[in-house]
Design an enzyme around this catalytic site. Structure first.
Site, mmCIF file in Angstrom:
data_model
loop_
_atom_site.group_PDB
_atom_site.id
_atom_site.type_symbol
_atom_site.label_atom_id
_atom_site.label_comp_id
_atom_site.label_asym_id
_atom_site.label_seq_id
_atom_site.Cartn_x
_atom_site.Cartn_y
_atom_site.Cartn_z
ATOM 1 N N PRO A 160 -3.798 -1.028 18.934
ATOM 2 C CA PRO A 160 -3.651 -1.387 17.511
ATOM 3 C C PRO A 160 -3.762 -0.222 16.531
ATOM 4 O O PRO A 160 -3.564 -0.412 15.334
ATOM 5 C CB PRO A 160 -4.799 -2.376 17.306
ATOM 6 C CG PRO A 160 -5.804 -2.006 18.340
ATOM 7 C CD PRO A 160 -5.010 -1.548 19.527
ATOM 8 N N HIS A 217 0.851 -1.199 0.000
ATOM 9 C CA HIS A 217 0.000 0.000 0.000
ATOM 10 C C HIS A 217 0.881 1.242 0.000
ATOM 11 O O HIS A 217 1.780 1.359 0.839
ATOM 12 C CB HIS A 217 -0.916 0.017 1.232
ATOM 13 C CG HIS A 217 -2.130 -0.856 1.083
ATOM 14 N ND1 HIS A 217 -3.222 -0.730 1.912
ATOM 15 C CD2 HIS A 217 -2.418 -1.869 0.227
ATOM 16 C CE1 HIS A 217 -4.141 -1.621 1.566
ATOM 17 N NE2 HIS A 217 -3.673 -2.312 0.541
ATOM 18 N N TYR A 239 -8.868 5.105 8.434
ATOM 19 C CA TYR A 239 -8.917 5.352 9.877
ATOM 20 C C TYR A 239 -9.852 6.539 10.104
ATOM 21 O O TYR A 239 -9.545 7.647 9.662
ATOM 22 C CB TYR A 239 -7.534 5.706 10.413
ATOM 23 C CG TYR A 239 -6.530 4.581 10.474
ATOM 24 C CD1 TYR A 239 -5.753 4.259 9.363
ATOM 25 C CD2 TYR A 239 -6.338 3.859 11.653
ATOM 26 C CE1 TYR A 239 -4.816 3.237 9.418
ATOM 27 C CE2 TYR A 239 -5.408 2.833 11.724
ATOM 28 C CZ TYR A 239 -4.652 2.530 10.604
ATOM 29 O OH TYR A 239 -3.724 1.506 10.663
ATOM 30 N N TYR A 246 4.391 5.637 10.392
ATOM 31 C CA TYR A 246 3.502 4.534 10.000
ATOM 32 C C TYR A 246 4.254 3.482 9.188
ATOM 33 O O TYR A 246 4.122 2.287 9.424
ATOM 34 C CB TYR A 246 2.307 5.064 9.207
ATOM 35 C CG TYR A 246 1.170 4.063 9.085
ATOM 36 C CD1 TYR A 246 0.129 4.024 10.002
ATOM 37 C CD2 TYR A 246 1.156 3.125 8.045
ATOM 38 C CE1 TYR A 246 -0.893 3.091 9.906
ATOM 39 C CE2 TYR A 246 0.139 2.185 7.942
ATOM 40 C CZ TYR A 246 -0.884 2.176 8.871
ATOM 41 O OH TYR A 246 -1.903 1.251 8.766
ATOM 42 N N LYS A 306 1.347 -1.411 15.067
ATOM 43 C CA LYS A 306 2.752 -1.615 15.440
ATOM 44 C C LYS A 306 3.030 -2.928 16.166
ATOM 45 O O LYS A 306 4.202 -3.275 16.372
ATOM 46 C CB LYS A 306 3.238 -0.447 16.304
ATOM 47 C CG LYS A 306 3.309 0.877 15.559
ATOM 48 C CD LYS A 306 4.262 0.810 14.406
ATOM 49 C CE LYS A 306 4.351 2.094 13.626
ATOM 50 N NZ LYS A 306 4.815 1.866 12.238
#
Ligand code: APR
Ligand code: PHB
Length: 388
Positions: free
Chosen positions: A292, A72, A200, A383, A296
């Site tokens: 979560p 991604h 998100y 990220y 990570k």
């Protein structure tokens, strides 16, 4: 029995460490309490940092990930049902790989089999002896028979509820905790993912996440009070609530269906210091837990394995620097990932005890993120994974 490194726990961190050390000519024995099927039946997240991707390739378990995983280039954040994209590739020149943790663990077991790696399942009553001496050993029971395993080092890869961390005296161990006043209700559904990339979503009704496992298997989460029970949530109620919280166009196009798995997970941050006591090392969930929201968990376990693998290879070449400084090195990256996971959780969830001012702060931070390349770069850098 004797081996060079005794590994407690046959989850992803124990198996990866065993695989890497074996390829470096260091023999290990993995002691796992549960059966292999039980370990593989756990539903876990599936976003891999690029460092994790490279570690899995280095361990010789990258083929199926590269064939079936989804790289991604970015992700979506959403606020008030409006989404905006964080383009990792453009911002920091890196991607993440969407590939389930269960698949990673399955690939590691197969690789262990191919190398005749010693993984013993169904062990009970594991006790670590003499970790503070030069000759530690581990005892355990298997099918009612007492066994002893002598070793040079012990790697505690036995998760949050394992024996390894408990082996470190209270006078030495320091624990840092944060428990969040909500959980994640997650479902797995054999439906087409609503978006090419993860979403998100921050919303006044609470957080929501749209994720996937493959083109026909989707994973969705909504924030729920910790007091909620799974039975309270019918599939329809779940889908309705999810749609209220995600971007409007996603809510209109989402494919819904029966859940094949549904569960509620609490959210917490946890770190234990030090991650080394004598010849015992803590690795992965045995030493730290992240909420979560930053994806990570597995990546931090792999980060610890990266440092310990290199430290042990150096130690068997006569250089003790790595094993001596393992705890500081691993913890430096652990705390940065804990900070990122904590900040993502703070940014995207509704805190019952927070007022309107805090809610405005969240929205202002999301507005800043939406319109600042610098802010997006920082999020993207964390990220995709900070360097080891
Ligand atoms: N004796 C032997 N095995 C044990 C013991 C024990 N006393 N206690 C626990 N175990 C085993 C568990 O059954 C489990 O299979 O140790 C393993 C620990 O695996 P994980 O909990 O998966 O921890 P880790 O390998 O560090 O992986 C971390 O897992 O929970 C996710 O989000 C987390 O993604 C992260 C990853
Ligand atoms: C998941 O796919 O289960 C997942 C993805 C990203 C997260 C958490 C969970 O941050």
């Amino acid at each position: 029995m004797r081996c060079q490194v005794a590994i407690i726990g046959g989850g992803p961190s124990g198996l990866l460490l065993s695989q890497l050390l074996h390829r470096a000519g260091i023999d290990t024995v993995v002691l796992e309490r549960q059966s292999r099927d039980y370990v593989l039946s756990r539903i876990r997240a599936g976003v891999l940092e690029w460092g994790t991707v490279e570690m899995l390739r280095e361990a010789g378990v990258g083929a199926r990930m590269d064939a079936e995983g989804f790289p991604h280039d970015g992700t979506y954040l959403a606020c008030r049902n409006e989404g905006f994209r964080i383009d990792f590739k453009d911002l920091v020149g890196k991607q993440v790989m969407v590939y389930g943790q269960t698949e990673v663990t399955r690939d590691l077991y197969e690789a262990r089999d191919q190398m005749d790696g010693k993984v013993i399942h169904g062990v009970e009553g594991v006790v670590i002896h003499g970790a503070d001496t030069d000759a530690p050993h581990v005892t355990y029971t298997l099918d009612g028979t007492e066994h002893r395993l002598d070793c040079d080092w012990v790697a505690g890869c036995d998760g949050f509820h394992g024996v390894s961390r408990q082996t470190i005296p209270d006078t030495v161990l320091k624990e840092f905790k944060r428990v969040y006043p909500f959980g994640w209700l997650g479902i797995l559904s054999e439906t087409k993912p609503v978006s090419e990339e993860l979403i998100y979503a921050q919303h006044s009704r609470g957080f929501a996440l749209c994720s996937m496992r493959n083109a026909h298997l989707s994973r969705y989460y909504v924030q729920v009070p910790l007091t909620d029970k799974v039975e309270q949530w019918s599939d329809d109620a779940f889908w309705d609530e999810l749609k209220r919280r995600i971007p409007a166009e996603a809510a209109e196009s989402i494919e819904t269906g029966p859940s094949i798995e549904k569960s509620i997970a609490p959210l917490r941050s946890f770190v234990a210091e030090p991650m080394k006591w004598g010849r015992l090392f803590l690795v992965g969930d045995a030493a730290h837990i992240v909420p979560p929201t930053g994806a990570k968990g597995l990546n931090l376990a792999v980060s610890d394995v990266h440092y310990l693998y290199h430290a042990l290879v150096q130690a068997y070449q006569g250089d003790d620097h790595g094993v001596t400084h393992y705890s500081e090195q691993a913890l430096a990256r652990v705390w940065k990932s804990e900070r990122f996971s904590w900040s993502m959780t703070g940014l995207l969830h509704r805190f019952p005890d927070r007022g309107d001012f805090e809610a405005r702060m969240q929205e202002a931070e999301l507005d800043y993120l939406q319109h600042s390349r610098v802010a997006q770069m920082s999020l993207a850098e964390n990220y995709v994974g900070l360097p080891y």
